[in-house]
Enzyme design. Sequence first.
Site, short mmCIF file in Angstrom:
data_model
loop_
_atom_site.label_atom_id
_atom_site.label_comp_id
_atom_site.label_asym_id
_atom_site.label_seq_id
_atom_site.Cartn_x
_atom_site.Cartn_y
_atom_site.Cartn_z
CG LEU A 24 52.92 42.32 37.86
CD1 LEU A 24 52.52 43.40 36.86
CD2 LEU A 24 51.88 41.20 37.88
CD GLU B 247 48.66 42.89 30.82
OE1 GLU B 247 47.49 42.47 30.74
OE2 GLU B 247 49.17 43.25 31.90
N1 LIG Z 1 49.67 38.63 36.84
C1 LIG Z 1 48.64 39.23 37.40
O1 LIG Z 1 47.67 39.58 36.72
C2 LIG Z 1 48.65 39.50 38.88
C3 LIG Z 1 47.54 40.09 39.50
C4 LIG Z 1 47.57 40.29 40.87
C5 LIG Z 1 48.68 39.93 41.61
N2 LIG Z 1 49.76 39.39 40.97
C6 LIG Z 1 50.94 38.95 41.75
O2 LIG Z 1 50.50 37.94 42.67
C7 LIG Z 1 51.22 38.05 43.89
C8 LIG Z 1 50.27 38.33 45.03
O3 LIG Z 1 49.23 37.36 45.03
P1 LIG Z 1 49.05 36.27 46.19
O4 LIG Z 1 48.19 35.21 45.63
O5 LIG Z 1 50.39 35.88 46.73
O6 LIG Z 1 48.33 37.09 47.35
P2 LIG Z 1 46.96 37.93 47.41
O7 LIG Z 1 45.80 37.09 47.02
O8 LIG Z 1 47.12 39.23 46.73
O9 LIG Z 1 46.92 38.19 48.98
C9 LIG Z 1 46.74 37.13 49.86
C10 LIG Z 1 46.18 37.70 51.14
O10 LIG Z 1 44.93 38.33 50.88
C11 LIG Z 1 44.04 38.09 51.95
N3 LIG Z 1 42.92 37.31 51.42
C12 LIG Z 1 42.90 36.54 50.31
N4 LIG Z 1 41.68 36.00 50.13
C13 LIG Z 1 40.93 36.46 51.16
C14 LIG Z 1 39.57 36.26 51.54
N5 LIG Z 1 38.73 35.51 50.81
N6 LIG Z 1 39.13 36.87 52.65
C15 LIG Z 1 39.96 37.66 53.39
N7 LIG Z 1 41.24 37.89 53.09
C16 LIG Z 1 41.71 37.29 51.99
C17 LIG Z 1 44.86 37.42 53.03
O11 LIG Z 1 45.44 38.50 53.74
P3 LIG Z 1 45.90 38.45 55.28
O12 LIG Z 1 47.11 37.55 55.31
O13 LIG Z 1 46.24 39.88 55.59
O14 LIG Z 1 44.75 37.93 56.07
C18 LIG Z 1 45.90 36.67 52.21
O15 LIG Z 1 47.06 36.34 52.95
C19 LIG Z 1 52.24 39.16 43.67
O16 LIG Z 1 53.43 38.60 43.16
C20 LIG Z 1 51.58 40.02 42.60
O17 LIG Z 1 52.52 40.79 41.88
C21 LIG Z 1 49.75 39.17 39.64
#
Ligand SMILES: NC(=O)c1ccc[n+]([C@@H]2O[C@H](COP(=O)([O-])OP(=O)(O)OC[C@H]3O[C@@H](n4cnc5c(N)ncnc54)[C@H](OP(=O)(O)O)[C@@H]3O)[C@@H](O)[C@H]2O)c1
Length: 191
Positions: A23, A30
């Site tokens: 984050l 929060e």
């Molecule tokens: N501010 C907030 O409320 C909040 C909430 C959540 C996360 N975050 C932040 O967001 C970042 C992570 O998010 P991100 O968008 O980079 O990644 P993410 O969505 O958490 O992960 C992406 C991975 O999830 C899998 N995936 C996603 N959609 C899929 C689907 N429909 N079917 C199958 N697998 C699926 C894939 O994994 P594989 O590569 O293994 O196939 C993809 O590479 C971090 O920095 C975290 O701290 C913030």
Amino acid sequence: MNFKLNIIVAVSENMGIGMNGDLPWRLRKEMAYFSRMTKRTKDSSKQNAVIMGRKTWESIPDKNRPLAGRINIVLSRQDLKLGLNTLACSSLETALQSLQEPPLAESIESAWVIGGSSVYKEAMASPHCSRIYLTKIFKTFECDTFLPEVPMNTFKLVKDPDVPEEMQEENGVLYGYQVYERLHDFNSLKL
Ligand SMILES: NC(=O)c1ccc[n+]([C@@H]2O[C@H](COP(=O)([O-])OP(=O)(O)OC[C@H]3O[C@@H](n4cnc5c(N)ncnc54)[C@H](OP(=O)(O)O)[C@@H]3O)[C@@H](O)[C@H]2O)c1
């Protein structure tokens, strides 16, 4: 579906949600709100599920995962090996399907999509998504992960008695909690 599907997200002024796999901010109250909302159930015999992408799962420190008191579902196209109380699914559709089948069907009250970017996008487009619990942070942060555009024409702002309406402040950062509900009769509206 026999349960509600909601989204919960905290987003900065520049629509950022993440930076370097973490984050972009530290807001303890929060985080406590996230925990409270994703755990709360009307029926004390039931639990909620949290659905997240693999990178969001990896962003949770080892000592805090799986997220306690909730069924954790991790989406990945790889063959992930996860521990107890955690389910790996190859798509959001499969995850929602498994929540409608035994043994989970009888014990789940709500499912919460907790990120990241592409999972939010898919969930927001799903007709099953009832509500978006959005924490609006009134500050710009350097981010590398962003919230896809919220389809505001299909959601309306509502009140939830469990959600504080007043502005919050932590570490000099102002933020507020908002709740959006899907307009279920959107398709039947004559525009
Ligand atoms: N501010 C907030 O409320 C909040 C909430 C959540 C996360 N975050 C932040 O967001 C970042 C992570 O998010 P991100 O968008 O980079 O990644 P993410 O969505 O958490 O992960 C992406 C991975 O999830 C899998 N995936 C996603 N959609 C899929 C689907 N429909 N079917 C199958 N697998 C699926 C894939 O994994 P594989 O590569 O293994 O196939 C993809 O590479 C971090 O920095 C975290 O701290 C913030």
